[in-house]
Design an enzyme around this catalytic site. Structure first.
Site, PDB file in Angstrom:
ATOM      1  N   CYS A 165       0.906  -0.959  -0.065  1.00  0.00           N
ATOM      2  CA  CYS A 165      -0.120   0.181   0.047  1.00  0.00           C
ATOM      3  C   CYS A 165       0.674   1.497  -0.163  1.00  0.00           C
ATOM      4  O   CYS A 165       0.353   2.248  -0.280  1.00  0.00           O
ATOM      5  CB  CYS A 165      -1.032   0.202   1.070  1.00  0.00           C
ATOM      6  SG  CYS A 165      -2.142  -1.314   1.203  1.00  0.00           S
ATOM      7  N   HIS A 305      -2.131   8.527   6.704  1.00  0.00           N
ATOM      8  CA  HIS A 305      -2.651   6.898   5.652  1.00  0.00           C
ATOM      9  C   HIS A 305      -3.657   6.419   6.101  1.00  0.00           C
ATOM     10  O   HIS A 305      -4.657   6.436   5.879  1.00  0.00           O
ATOM     11  CB  HIS A 305      -1.253   6.348   5.874  1.00  0.00           C
ATOM     12  CG  HIS A 305      -1.655   4.342   4.442  1.00  0.00           C
ATOM     13  ND1 HIS A 305      -1.081   4.030   4.229  1.00  0.00           N
ATOM     14  CD2 HIS A 305      -1.844   2.922   5.815  1.00  0.00           C
ATOM     15  CE1 HIS A 305      -1.467   2.943   4.188  1.00  0.00           C
ATOM     16  NE2 HIS A 305      -1.917   2.398   4.623  1.00  0.00           N
ATOM     17  N   GLU A 316      -0.325   5.154  13.655  1.00  0.00           N
ATOM     18  CA  GLU A 316      -0.803   6.924  13.264  1.00  0.00           C
ATOM     19  C   GLU A 316      -0.658   7.734  14.320  1.00  0.00           C
ATOM     20  O   GLU A 316      -0.667   8.487  14.133  1.00  0.00           O
ATOM     21  CB  GLU A 316      -1.355   6.178  11.849  1.00  0.00           C
ATOM     22  CG  GLU A 316      -0.582   7.465  10.910  1.00  0.00           C
ATOM     23  CD  GLU A 316      -1.384   7.301   9.291  1.00  0.00           C
ATOM     24  OE1 GLU A 316      -0.597   8.590   8.747  1.00  0.00           O
ATOM     25  OE2 GLU A 316      -2.435   6.874   9.498  1.00  0.00           O
ATOM     26  N   LYS A 334      -8.415   8.292   2.510  1.00  0.00           N
ATOM     27  CA  LYS A 334      -9.833   6.634   2.141  1.00  0.00           C
ATOM     28  C   LYS A 334     -11.107   6.843   3.375  1.00  0.00           C
ATOM     29  O   LYS A 334     -11.723   5.981   2.681  1.00  0.00           O
ATOM     30  CB  LYS A 334      -8.541   5.751   3.194  1.00  0.00           C
ATOM     31  CG  LYS A 334      -7.861   5.565   2.662  1.00  0.00           C
ATOM     32  CD  LYS A 334      -6.683   4.442   3.031  1.00  0.00           C
ATOM     33  CE  LYS A 334      -5.697   3.856   2.230  1.00  0.00           C
ATOM     34  NZ  LYS A 334      -4.260   5.163   2.972  1.00  0.00           N
ATOM     35  N   HIS A 339      -9.565   2.150   0.121  1.00  0.00           N
ATOM     36  CA  HIS A 339      -8.228   1.625  -0.374  1.00  0.00           C
ATOM     37  C   HIS A 339      -7.991   0.869  -1.617  1.00  0.00           C
ATOM     38  O   HIS A 339      -8.378   0.671  -1.080  1.00  0.00           O
ATOM     39  CB  HIS A 339      -8.146   1.119   1.267  1.00  0.00           C
ATOM     40  CG  HIS A 339      -6.630   0.824   1.239  1.00  0.00           C
ATOM     41  ND1 HIS A 339      -5.747   1.288   0.626  1.00  0.00           N
ATOM     42  CD2 HIS A 339      -6.028   0.753   2.825  1.00  0.00           C
ATOM     43  CE1 HIS A 339      -4.158   0.825   1.397  1.00  0.00           C
ATOM     44  NE2 HIS A 339      -4.551   0.260   2.409  1.00  0.00           N
ATOM     45  N   PHE A 398       2.407  -3.296   4.092  1.00  0.00           N
ATOM     46  CA  PHE A 398       2.397  -4.939   4.147  1.00  0.00           C
ATOM     47  C   PHE A 398       3.606  -5.310   3.983  1.00  0.00           C
ATOM     48  O   PHE A 398       4.695  -4.726   2.514  1.00  0.00           O
ATOM     49  CB  PHE A 398       1.543  -5.458   3.253  1.00  0.00           C
ATOM     50  CG  PHE A 398       0.592  -6.096   3.845  1.00  0.00           C
ATOM     51  CD1 PHE A 398      -0.179  -5.466   5.399  1.00  0.00           C
ATOM     52  CD2 PHE A 398      -0.856  -6.525   3.306  1.00  0.00           C
ATOM     53  CE1 PHE A 398      -2.052  -4.785   5.902  1.00  0.00           C
ATOM     54  CE2 PHE A 398      -2.254  -7.022   3.947  1.00  0.00           C
ATOM     55  CZ  PHE A 398      -2.513  -6.158   4.474  1.00  0.00           C
TER      56      PHE A 398
END
Length: 410
Positions: A165, A305, A316, A334, A339, A398
């Site tokens: 991502c 994010h 975060e 998002k 996403h 990831f």
């Protein structure tokens, strides 16, 4: 502190997202602050049967791409459309530029997952002779940058970073390095993804990453909310045109904003979970600021994010509060767009540029106030007027990938 580096000019933007085709449509959608999540018939029967898809039928996408669309996976088509818009926006013409000095760097996390499923079904039902000879080109992730380079007659360096991502943000950071090393004069950089397939959605659901708010799907993506439960799958592409500031000035191009710094690190911790304390993400943020010659207190805005997953948002939010204690404004696209995986970092980088340019921070959809344990200034309900001079865009993937891009007003 990392030595400051010369900033890079962002001279063009291109977006194709659930908000629509084109930068203006996407900007209007995120500023409206309403989720674009909808029921997805292709996912009928699955535990999660909703997503954020483009408001464009496949036929319309094919017509826009042109006669070569038949050989492309959906993610590559979106990359081509976004790249074309970005190049037009930059005032550049592929028919006349020096193609050997034009780089394409388009990140992609998963590639053509829908084509994997489609061609495997043909194989099992009808035999090998009924599968497409273009199966591999339609699924491998590097064909986003490959088709963009073909379409734009760009013969320079062509790269396809896959950092999950964070792929789109990694592409922009790599493009900056190519320009700084004089390996190109123009970089067409960003990310593309179209991975909404039954297998991919099931895989994310099985690992607990997706929202299961099936009774209220419009409220499903809710970054930093106390009752967040996962993200919503989406598709899209975002592309930026980057040039050295002197080169942009020499041709009379006015930058939308400046890419002032980049920071990239690896957690080296776990395939999917961030480490407690987010040391790698903090280093990426501080490195980006150092490259830009900025202190944390110079940051006016954070494009988070913001996946709407319990662990990522908590990590975060703690990072923002710790490193940026003066509470800059925070948004999370998002919540509106879903996403877009490998495209997210590039789409959000473009939105950060637009926030600086328009002095307007889009709100986080589905959020009234952040979870009480989060000491961050989330923009909610409606856009906020703000003179944003410097901003950072966070991307985490990831594998432990952390990328932070720092932007400044031109």
């Amino acid at each position: 502190m990392t030595p400051a580096k010369p900033p890079i000019a962002v001279t063009g933007l291109g977006l194709v997202t659930p908000g629509g085709e084109g930068t203006e449509a996407t900007w209007e959608a995120v500023c409206a602050g309403r989720s674009l999540t909808a029921h997805d018939r292709a996912l009928d029967g699955l535990p999660v049967d909703f997503s954020c898809r483009l408001p464009l039928r496949e036929e319309a996408i094919d017509r826009a791409v042109g006669r070569k669309s038949w050989r492309m996976g959906r993610f590559a088509k979106l990359a081509v459309l976004a790249a074309r818009e970005a190049v037009r926006d930059a005032g550049l013409d592929p028919a006349s530029w020096q193609g050997a000095r034009v780089a394409t760097v388009i990140g992609c996390g998963m590639g053509g997952t829908e084509k994997w499923e489609e061609q495997y079904a043909r194989l099992e039902q009808n035999g090998p002779d009924r599968t497409s000879p273009l199966t591999i080109p339609m699924i491998i992730p590097n064909l986003a940058t490959g088709e963009v380079s073909i379409d734009l007659h760009a013969h320079g360096v062509s790269l396809a970073p896959a950092t999950a991502c964070a792929s789109g943000a990694t592409a922009i950071a790599l493009a900056r390095e190519l320009l700084a090393a004089d390996l190109c004069d123009v970089a067409v950089a960003g990310g593309a993804e179209a991975a909404i397939s039954r297998l991919a959605v099931t895989g994310f659901w099985r690992m607990g990453a997706l929202s299961e708010r099936t009774a209220a799907i419009a409220d499903a993506s809710r970054p930093f909310a106390a009752d967040r439960d996962g993200f919503v799958m989406a598709e899209g592409a975002g592309v930026l045109v980057l040039e050295r500031t002197a080169d942009a000035a020499a041709r009379g191009a006015r930058p939308r904003a400046l890419l002032a710094g980049c920071g990239s690190t690896s957690d080296a911790h776990h395939p999917t979970a961030p480490p407690e304390g987010a040391a790698g993400a903090e280093t990426a943020l501080r490195t980006a600021l150092g490259e830009a010659g900025l202190t944390p207190y110079d940051v006016d805005h954070v494009n988070a994010h913001g996946t709407s997953t319990p662990l990522n948002d908590a990590t975060e939010a703690a990072l923002i509060a710790r490193v940026l204690p003066h509470r800059p404004s925070v948004t999370a696209a998002k919540s509106v767009l879903g996403h877009t995986l490998g495209a997210a970092g590039a789409i959000e980088a473009a939105l950060t540029v637009l926030t600086i340019q328009h002095r307007r921070v889009p709100p986080i959809a589905n959020l009234q106030v952040p979870a009480p344990e989060f000491d961050i200034d989330c923009v909610t309900k409606q856009p906020r007027r703000q003179d944003v001079r410097t901003a950072v865009s966070h991307s985490f993937g990831f594998g432990g990938h952390n990328v932070v891009l720092a932007f400044a007003a031109a």
